[in-house]
Design a protein around this motif. Structure first.
Motif, PDB file in Angstrom:
ATOM      1  N   GLN A   1      -6.649   3.206 -11.614  1.00 48.01           N
ATOM      2  CA  GLN A   1      -6.635   1.740 -11.571  1.00 48.01           C
ATOM      3  C   GLN A   1      -5.943   1.159 -12.803  1.00 48.01           C
ATOM      4  O   GLN A   1      -6.139   1.636 -13.917  1.00 48.01           O
ATOM      5  CB  GLN A   1      -8.069   1.227 -11.489  1.00 48.01           C
ATOM      6  CG  GLN A   1      -8.122  -0.281 -11.344  1.00 48.01           C
ATOM      7  CD  GLN A   1      -9.479  -0.754 -10.862  1.00 48.01           C
ATOM      8  OE1 GLN A   1     -10.181  -0.057 -10.137  1.00 48.01           O
ATOM      9  NE2 GLN A   1      -9.845  -1.952 -11.277  1.00 48.01           N
TER      10      GLN A   1
ATOM     11  N   PRO B   1      -6.663   2.050  -6.573  1.00 51.45           N
ATOM     12  CA  PRO B   1      -6.817   3.173  -5.633  1.00 51.45           C
ATOM     13  C   PRO B   1      -7.828   2.798  -4.549  1.00 51.45           C
ATOM     14  O   PRO B   1      -8.884   2.235  -4.845  1.00 51.45           O
ATOM     15  CB  PRO B   1      -7.341   4.306  -6.515  1.00 51.45           C
ATOM     16  CG  PRO B   1      -7.024   3.906  -7.915  1.00 51.45           C
ATOM     17  CD  PRO B   1      -7.051   2.406  -7.943  1.00 51.45           C
TER      18      PRO B   1
ATOM     19  N   GLU C   1      -2.371  11.572  -9.926  1.00 51.24           N
ATOM     20  CA  GLU C   1      -3.688  11.022  -9.578  1.00 51.24           C
ATOM     21  C   GLU C   1      -3.656   9.489  -9.615  1.00 51.24           C
ATOM     22  O   GLU C   1      -3.231   8.897 -10.613  1.00 51.24           O
ATOM     23  CB  GLU C   1      -4.695  11.554 -10.619  1.00 51.24           C
ATOM     24  CG  GLU C   1      -6.162  11.396 -10.259  1.00 51.24           C
ATOM     25  CD  GLU C   1      -6.532  12.096  -8.948  1.00 51.24           C
ATOM     26  OE1 GLU C   1      -7.449  11.591  -8.296  1.00 51.24           O
ATOM     27  OE2 GLU C   1      -5.890  13.116  -8.587  1.00 51.24           O
ATOM     28  N   PRO C   2      -4.117   8.802  -8.538  1.00 47.85           N
ATOM     29  CA  PRO C   2      -4.150   7.339  -8.572  1.00 47.85           C
ATOM     30  C   PRO C   2      -5.139   6.831  -9.622  1.00 47.85           C
ATOM     31  O   PRO C   2      -6.278   7.290  -9.661  1.00 47.85           O
ATOM     32  CB  PRO C   2      -4.618   6.947  -7.165  1.00 47.85           C
ATOM     33  CG  PRO C   2      -4.475   8.167  -6.321  1.00 47.85           C
ATOM     34  CD  PRO C   2      -4.586   9.338  -7.245  1.00 47.85           C
TER      35      PRO C   2
ATOM     36  N   GLU D   1       0.876  -1.173   0.000  1.00 48.44           N
ATOM     37  CA  GLU D   1       0.000   0.000   0.000  1.00 48.44           C
ATOM     38  C   GLU D   1       0.905   1.212   0.000  1.00 48.44           C
ATOM     39  O   GLU D   1       1.747   1.370   0.910  1.00 48.44           O
ATOM     40  CB  GLU D   1      -0.943  -0.027   1.198  1.00 48.44           C
ATOM     41  CG  GLU D   1      -2.072  -1.021   0.966  1.00 48.44           C
ATOM     42  CD  GLU D   1      -3.002  -1.214   2.137  1.00 48.44           C
ATOM     43  OE1 GLU D   1      -3.721  -2.223   2.126  1.00 48.44           O
ATOM     44  OE2 GLU D   1      -2.987  -0.375   3.063  1.00 48.44           O
TER      45      GLU D   1
ATOM     46  N   LYS E   1       1.688   5.441  -1.823  1.00 49.70           N
ATOM     47  CA  LYS E   1       1.202   6.608  -2.549  1.00 49.70           C
ATOM     48  C   LYS E   1       1.873   6.604  -3.919  1.00 49.70           C
ATOM     49  O   LYS E   1       2.953   6.014  -4.080  1.00 49.70           O
ATOM     50  CB  LYS E   1       1.555   7.880  -1.791  1.00 49.70           C
ATOM     51  CG  LYS E   1       0.727   8.024  -0.523  1.00 49.70           C
ATOM     52  CD  LYS E   1       0.924   9.365   0.127  1.00 49.70           C
ATOM     53  CE  LYS E   1      -0.085   9.505   1.269  1.00 49.70           C
ATOM     54  NZ  LYS E   1       0.236  10.553   2.197  1.00 49.70           N
ATOM     55  N   VAL E   2       1.202   7.228  -4.892  1.00 43.53           N
ATOM     56  CA  VAL E   2       1.798   7.324  -6.221  1.00 43.53           C
ATOM     57  C   VAL E   2       1.943   8.802  -6.578  1.00 43.53           C
ATOM     58  O   VAL E   2       1.283   9.664  -5.989  1.00 43.53           O
ATOM     59  CB  VAL E   2       0.932   6.614  -7.299  1.00 43.53           C
ATOM     60  CG1 VAL E   2       0.847   5.128  -7.038  1.00 43.53           C
ATOM     61  CG2 VAL E   2      -0.469   7.221  -7.374  1.00 43.53           C
TER      62      VAL E   2
ATOM     63  N   VAL F   1      -2.792   3.488  -2.608  1.00 40.99           N
ATOM     64  CA  VAL F   1      -3.031   2.576  -3.727  1.00 40.99           C
ATOM     65  C   VAL F   1      -2.522   1.195  -3.325  1.00 40.99           C
ATOM     66  O   VAL F   1      -1.392   1.055  -2.833  1.00 40.99           O
ATOM     67  CB  VAL F   1      -2.280   3.062  -4.996  1.00 40.99           C
ATOM     68  CG1 VAL F   1      -2.458   2.074  -6.143  1.00 40.99           C
ATOM     69  CG2 VAL F   1      -2.783   4.446  -5.407  1.00 40.99           C
TER      70      VAL F   1
ATOM     71  N   PHE G   1       5.239   4.458 -11.593  1.00 42.30           N
ATOM     72  CA  PHE G   1       4.142   5.275 -11.063  1.00 42.30           C
ATOM     73  C   PHE G   1       4.598   6.201  -9.925  1.00 42.30           C
ATOM     74  O   PHE G   1       3.779   6.732  -9.185  1.00 42.30           O
ATOM     75  CB  PHE G   1       2.961   4.410 -10.587  1.00 42.30           C
ATOM     76  CG  PHE G   1       2.383   3.547 -11.671  1.00 42.30           C
ATOM     77  CD1 PHE G   1       1.402   4.039 -12.536  1.00 42.30           C
ATOM     78  CD2 PHE G   1       2.845   2.241 -11.869  1.00 42.30           C
ATOM     79  CE1 PHE G   1       0.885   3.237 -13.556  1.00 42.30           C
ATOM     80  CE2 PHE G   1       2.338   1.445 -12.885  1.00 42.30           C
ATOM     81  CZ  PHE G   1       1.363   1.939 -13.735  1.00 42.30           C
TER      82      PHE G   1
ATOM     83  N   VAL H   1       5.902   5.400  -7.113  1.00 44.61           N
ATOM     84  CA  VAL H   1       5.418   4.893  -5.816  1.00 44.61           C
ATOM     85  C   VAL H   1       6.345   5.357  -4.688  1.00 44.61           C
ATOM     86  O   VAL H   1       7.569   5.375  -4.829  1.00 44.61           O
ATOM     87  CB  VAL H   1       5.283   3.344  -5.808  1.00 44.61           C
ATOM     88  CG1 VAL H   1       4.140   2.910  -6.710  1.00 44.61           C
ATOM     89  CG2 VAL H   1       6.572   2.653  -6.209  1.00 44.61           C
TER      90      VAL H   1
ATOM     91  N   LEU I   1      -2.917  -2.171  -9.894  1.00 39.91           N
ATOM     92  CA  LEU I   1      -2.897  -1.066  -8.934  1.00 39.91           C
ATOM     93  C   LEU I   1      -4.349  -0.665  -8.708  1.00 39.91           C
ATOM     94  O   LEU I   1      -5.087  -0.459  -9.676  1.00 39.91           O
ATOM     95  CB  LEU I   1      -2.119   0.149  -9.467  1.00 39.91           C
ATOM     96  CG  LEU I   1      -0.598   0.006  -9.588  1.00 39.91           C
ATOM     97  CD1 LEU I   1      -0.222  -0.533 -10.946  1.00 39.91           C
ATOM     98  CD2 LEU I   1       0.078   1.353  -9.339  1.00 39.91           C
TER      99      LEU I   1
END
Ligand SMILES: Cc1cc2nc3c(=O)[nH]c(=O)nc-3n(C[C@H](O)[C@H](O)[C@H](O)COP(=O)(O)OP(=O)(O)OC[C@H]3O[C@@H](n4cnc5c(N)ncnc54)[C@H](O)[C@@H]3O)c2cc1C
Length: 371
Positions: free
Chosen positions: A74, A88, A71-72, A65, A67-68, A94, A126, A128, A86
Motif C-alpha cells: 500500500q 492491494p 509484492e503489492p 486495477e 498487477k504490479v 492493486v 511499480f 504496473v 495504491l
C-alpha cells in the motif's frame, strides 16, 4: 415486462406520444417513457439534447486495477497536485488512483499514461501491467438543465457528474430513482397525469445542485496547499462551535433535503423519521410500512381520518408513538396527529389536530379520482 441485459442504446427519438429507443443490432423499441440512467456520458441525455451545465474540469486522475511487479504494497501520498495511492485488493490486483500532472484529454488513457503519472509522483511506476480496468475521471461538475424533457427523464450520473470527493454519487442517484419510481409508476398506470413527473425535476434538481456545491468545495481540500490547509483548519474550528456541524452532516448525508415544504408543520416536505411505532398489528417501523412502495396515512390519535376514494391506493395505519419527534437540523418538533407519507418516505401532508388539507394532498400526489 421484458428486461434486456447487455444491450447498447445507440439513440432515442421522442415525440408527443412516446419514445423510439434505437438499440445496437436491433430495434427500435417503442416506450411511453424513457429514463436515462446510463451514467455521466449518457446517450439518452445527449440524444434528447439536454444541456449539462457547470464548471469545467480543473484536474484529472487515472484510476485502474492492475498487477504490479513484486509484492503489492500500500502507498499513499498527497501533494500539490492531488491525492495518489495504491491499494492491494487481496486478490493479486492493486487499485491505483493517481492525479495527473495536467488535465488529461477526454480520450481513454493508456497503460503508458498510468506508468508516466506514477513515475512523476512516486519516482517509479511499480511495474504496473495487465490492467483489468483503466479509466480517467475529473472534477468537472455538471448538472443537466432538465431532469425531465417530455417523455425523457434522467437519473443518477446521467443527470449530474461531480468529483468523487465526499462519496455522494450513489446516494444522490438512488434518491433520484426513489423519487421518480413511484411517480412514473402512477403515471403509466393512469393513476396520475403526466404533470406529476414535473415534480421530479422540481424536487431533485435543487437537491442535486446543493450536493454538487458541496463536492466542489470539498474537492478543494484534496491537495497539499498551505492556504487551503489554513482554510480547512479554520473551517474545522468553526464546525466545533456548538451545533454548527449538524447542518453540514445533514447536507452530506442528504438528510436535510426538503421538497418545497411551504407553510405548515416543519415535517411537511421532509423525510419522515423511521419511528418505532405501535400499531393494531403489533410493533412496526415506519420504513417497513413503505416496503410495498405505497403511500401510508399514519394516524397518531387525533380526529378520525377518512381516505375515501383513495382507500384502495393508500395504506391507512393507526399507530401510537410516545417518543420525541426529532428531525435532522431542526431538532425536536411538535408531535403531529397524522402524517401522509409518500412512497419515497417524504411527508406529503401533516395533520395538526384536523383533516384540513388532506383531500387536497391526496389529489395532488396520488391521483385526482380515487379508483
Ligand atoms: C473514482 C471514483 C470513486 C467514486 N467513489 C464513490 C463513493 O465512494 N461513493 C459514492 O457514492 N459514489 C462514488 N463515486 C460515484 C459513483 O460511482 C457514481 O455516482 C455512480 O456509479 C453513478 O451510478 P449510475 O447508475 O447513475 O451510473 P453508472 O454507474 O455510470 O451506470 C451507468 C450504467 O449504464 C450503462 N450504459 C451506459 N451507456 C449505455 C448505453 N448507451 N446503452 C446501454 N447501457 C449503457 C453502463 O454500462 C452502466 O452499467 C465514485 C466515482 C468515481 C469515478
Amino acid at each position: 415486462m421484458q428486461i434486456r441485459r447487455g444491450v447498447e442504446v445507440t439513440g432515442i427519438t421522442a415525440d408527443d406520444d412516446g419514445v423510439d429507443v434505437q438499440l445496437a443490432g436491433g430495434g427500435p423499441v417503442r416506450a411511453r417513457y424513457v429514463v436515462g440512467a446510463d451514467g455521466g456520458r449518457s446517450m439518452v441525455r445527449r440524444s434528447a439534447d439536454i444541456p449539462m451545465v457547470g464548471p469545467d474540469a480543473s484536474r484529472s486522475s487515472l484510476i485502474a486495477e492492475v498487477k504490479v511487479a513484486g509484492e503489492p504494497v500500500q502507498q499513499g501520498k498527497v501533494d500539490a497536485r492531488g491525492i495518489h495511492g495504491l491499494y492491494p485488493m487481496g486478490d493479486g490486483m492493486v487499485r491505483v488512483v493517481v492525479t495527473e500532472a495536467s488535465l488529461g484529454p477526454a480520450t481513454e488513457p493508456t497503460l503508458a499514461d498510468l506508468r508516466q503519472a506514477l513515475s512523476d509522483v512516486f519516482g517509479r511506476d511499480f511495474g504496473v501491467h495487465s490492467p483489468t480496468w483503466l479509466s480517467r475521471f475529473t472534477d468537472a461538475t455538471r448538472q443537466a438543465e432538465l431532469y425531465r424533457k417530455g417523455r425523457v427523464l434522467l437519473a443518477g450520473d446521467a443527470a449530474h457528474v461531480h468529483s468523487p470527493t465526499g462519496g455522494l454519487g450513489i446516494g444522490l442517484g438512488l434518491q433520484d430513482a426513489v423519487n421518480l419510481g413511484w411517480k412514473l409508476g402512477q403515471v403509466v398506470q393512469g393513476v396520475s397525469g403526466g404533470d406529476l413527473l414535473d415534480t421530479y425535476h422540481a424536487e431533485r434538481h435543487g437537491a442535486g445542485e446543493r450536493a454538487l456545491k458541496y463536492t466542489m468545495a470539498q474537492s478543494l481540500f484534496q491537495k497539499a496547499d498551505p492556504r487551503q490547509e489554513a482554510l480547512r483548519d479554520l473551517l474545522g474550528e468553526v464546525l466545533r462551535v456548538d451545533g454548527a456541524g449538524a447542518p453540514i452532516a445533514a447536507l452530506i448525508t442528504g438528510l436535510d433535503v426538503a421538497y418545497d415544504p411551504g407553510p405548515g408543520h416543519p415535517l411537511l416536505g421532509r423525510r419522515m423519521p423511521d419511528l418505532d411505532i405501535a400499531t393494531g398489528a403489533g410493533p412496526a417501523r415506519v420504513y417497513g410500512l413503505l416496503q410495498r412502495a405505497r403511500p401510508v396515512l399514519l394516524e397518531f390519535g387525533g380526529p378520525e381520518l377518512e381516505l375515501g376514494a383513495w382507500a384502495a391506493r393508500v395504506q391507512h395505519v393507526k399507530a401510537t408513538y410516545d417518543g420525541a419527534w426529532q428531525l435532522p437540523v431542526l431538532g425536536q418538533v411538535a408531535p403531529p396527529t397524522a402524517v401522509l407519507v409518500r412512497p419515497d418516505g417524504y411527508a406529503a401532508w401533516v395533520g395538526e389536530g384536523s383533516a384540513d388539507g388532506l383531500a387536497e394532498a391526496l389529489a395532488t400526489w396520488f391521483g385526482k379520482v380515487g379508483r
